[in-house]
Design an enzyme around this catalytic site. Structure first.
Site, mmCIF file in Angstrom:
data_model
loop_
_atom_site.group_PDB
_atom_site.id
_atom_site.type_symbol
_atom_site.label_atom_id
_atom_site.label_comp_id
_atom_site.label_asym_id
_atom_site.label_seq_id
_atom_site.Cartn_x
_atom_site.Cartn_y
_atom_site.Cartn_z
ATOM 1 N N GLU A 85 0.819 -1.215 0.000
ATOM 2 C CA GLU A 85 0.000 0.000 0.000
ATOM 3 C C GLU A 85 0.853 1.266 0.000
ATOM 4 O OE1 GLU A 85 -3.428 2.158 2.748
ATOM 5 O OE2 GLU A 85 -3.263 -0.020 2.725
ATOM 6 N N LYS A 280 -7.484 -0.203 11.299
ATOM 7 C CA LYS A 280 -6.880 -0.729 10.071
ATOM 8 C C LYS A 280 -5.592 0.024 9.778
ATOM 9 C CE LYS A 280 -6.172 -0.873 5.424
ATOM 10 N NZ LYS A 280 -5.341 0.030 4.602
ATOM 11 N N ASP A 296 3.191 -14.494 11.710
ATOM 12 C CA ASP A 296 1.852 -14.786 11.212
ATOM 13 C C ASP A 296 0.959 -13.562 11.382
ATOM 14 O OD1 ASP A 296 -0.682 -15.728 10.642
ATOM 15 O OD2 ASP A 296 -0.460 -17.581 11.771
ATOM 16 N N HIS A 393 -1.585 10.702 0.426
ATOM 17 C CA HIS A 393 -1.806 9.356 -0.105
ATOM 18 C C HIS A 393 -1.840 9.358 -1.629
ATOM 19 C CE1 HIS A 393 -3.208 5.221 -0.149
ATOM 20 N NE2 HIS A 393 -4.129 5.592 -1.030
#
Length: 439
Positions: A85, A280, A296, A393
């Site tokens: 991202e 998130k 993991d 962004h």
């Protein structure tokens, strides 16, 4: 309709590719060439990658970046991050630099206990079962001694075993709730091996324990498995500084900036729709480091989000407050990580990432990962309450759009320069590149 395949796992890698390409893709030859292009030229290294999972056909690459200038408990780190991202590494780096000048990050371990459970059914006398389990606990530990020996040498092992009566939730349902210390290993295989031995001991000893089975019904073990919810394997990261030192480059005063940050976190703590996106963003930083270090990230995600909902409502993982002219920003999360075993000793880039982090212990890695999450959240909130999230962004996303349009190196340089003073959107990039090409 494509027919099912028999014995797919026994085919060579080339045969698997041909089968997939010819039946499920439009241009089989191009597909085969694409998949083979991502094979490693070093055959031994490729074989290593092939054996990580089943039915391997190629390698799937993610960028590995580095966010420098993280001062954590007085020690300077460059943090490797594997993520696709845009803006995540840039935001982490910017936050690291911001707090480097204000004392850096602090982190502490709040616990390292991990959990596994044996789930079973029993229809008999609960008091008799309690008596049996009291007798059984030392037997189970002795039966598992060959499994725990090496872990105990490293200071880990079985911390405790207790019977939990869950019959109020599900008829006849009980569990052995088991606590473990796994030191620098994540410990999944160790814990599951212990639990399966506990199950075998439970079933064996139940046959011989006076009155437990006779006229009471059998004990039926349903499953034995670790839990990825580890609320007692927890880490806290924080930053703090005088409010007056928060003066923002956007022009906000320290007082206004601090107040906006506190309000933004409060909203995430009370509004689940906002909390999910808020958390998130935290996981952008956490997952990137977890993945780079061969841990993991799915287990981490599941445990962290369960922790965020522990009150019965999904809430913010971070806290922000102003007290006595001091701004404080904290993150507290469960993290079960390892720096030995698994991919940590196999994947060359995982080994390199751990080397870049100066060969941390599991506890040190927990601190680093938590700090990465806190930095990511600070960077996101900083943008949201000042210039907005899209400005930074979309400028990072600019190269993705240009690559989709097949822009040359010279065209990319021209577009990056142009959008220094223009708002980035997909439509505006298309128009600007077309105009540039027509000149």
């Amino acid at each position: 309709m494509t027919a099912p395949v028999e014995g797919f796992s026994k085919l060579s890698k080339e045969a698997k590719i041909r089968w997939i390409a010819s039946r499920y893709t439009t241009h089989p030859e191009a597909t085969e060439a694409l998949l083979k292009r991502y094979w490693n030229e070093d055959s031994k290294l490729q074989q290593l990658h092939d054996e990580f999972i089943e039915n391997t056909i190629t390698n799937f690459y993610l960028p590995l970046g580095v966010a420098p200038n993280f001062l954590i408990n007085g020690k300077l780190y460059a943090i490797p991050m594997a993520i696709e991202e845009s803006s995540v590494v840039a935001a982490a780096s910017k936050a690291a630099k911001f707090w480097l000048e204000r004392g850096g990050f602090k982190a502490e371990i709040l616990g390292t206990e991990k959990i596994g459970q044996v789930h079973f059914l029993y229809q008999g006398n609960p008091e008799l079962l309690k008596s049996f389990i009291s007798y059984l606990i030392p037997v189970m530990k002795q039966d598992a001694s060959s499994i725990t020996a090496n872990m105990e040498k490293r200071g880990g092992g079985i911390i405790g075993i207790e019977l939990r009566d869950k019959t109020a939730d599900i008829p006849n349902y009980y569990q052995l709730h088991c606590r473990f210390e796994t030191r620098d290993a994540m410990g999944a295989n160790f814990i599951n091996s212990c639990l399966e031995q506990f199950s075998a001991s439970l079933l064996r000893e139940a046959q011989n324990y006076d009155g437990l089975i006779k006229d009471q019904g059998d004990i039926e073990v349903l499953m034995s498995i670790l839990s990825n919810y580890t609320p007692n394997c927890r880490v806290r990261a924080e930053v703090s500084c005088p409010v007056k030192k928060l003066d923002e480059e956007s022009g906000l005063s320290g007082d206004t900036f601090a107040r906006k940050l506190v309000q933004a976190v409060s909203i995430a703590d009370n509004e689940p729709y906002r909390a999910v996106t808020h958390n998130k963003g935290i996981m952008n930083g956490i997952d990137a480091v977890v993945l780079a270090t061969g841990n993991d990230f799915r287990a981490v995600e599941a445990g962290v989000h369960a922790y965020a909902a522990r009150s019965g409502q999904y809430r913010s993982l971070t806290r922000a407050e102003i007290q006595g002219g001091q701004f404080k920003f904290t993150l507290e999360i469960p993290l079960a990580l390892g720096t030995v075993g698994g991919l940590t000793s196999l994947h060359p880039l995982v080994k390199l990432s751990l080397e870049i982090l100066q060969h941390p212990s599991a506890e040190e890695l927990m601190k680093i990962v938590a700090v990465a999450g806190l930095a990511q959240n600070f960077g996101a909130l900083r943008s949201l309450v000042t210039v907005g999230i899209q400005q930074g962004h979309m400028k990072m996303h600019l190269l993705n759009i240009l690559n989709q349009m097949g822009a040359s190196k010279a065209e990319k340089e021209a577009m990056v320069n142009y959008f220094k003073t223009h708002t980035v959107s997909h439509n505006e990039v298309v128009k600007a590149l077309e105009a540039h090409r027509s000149n």
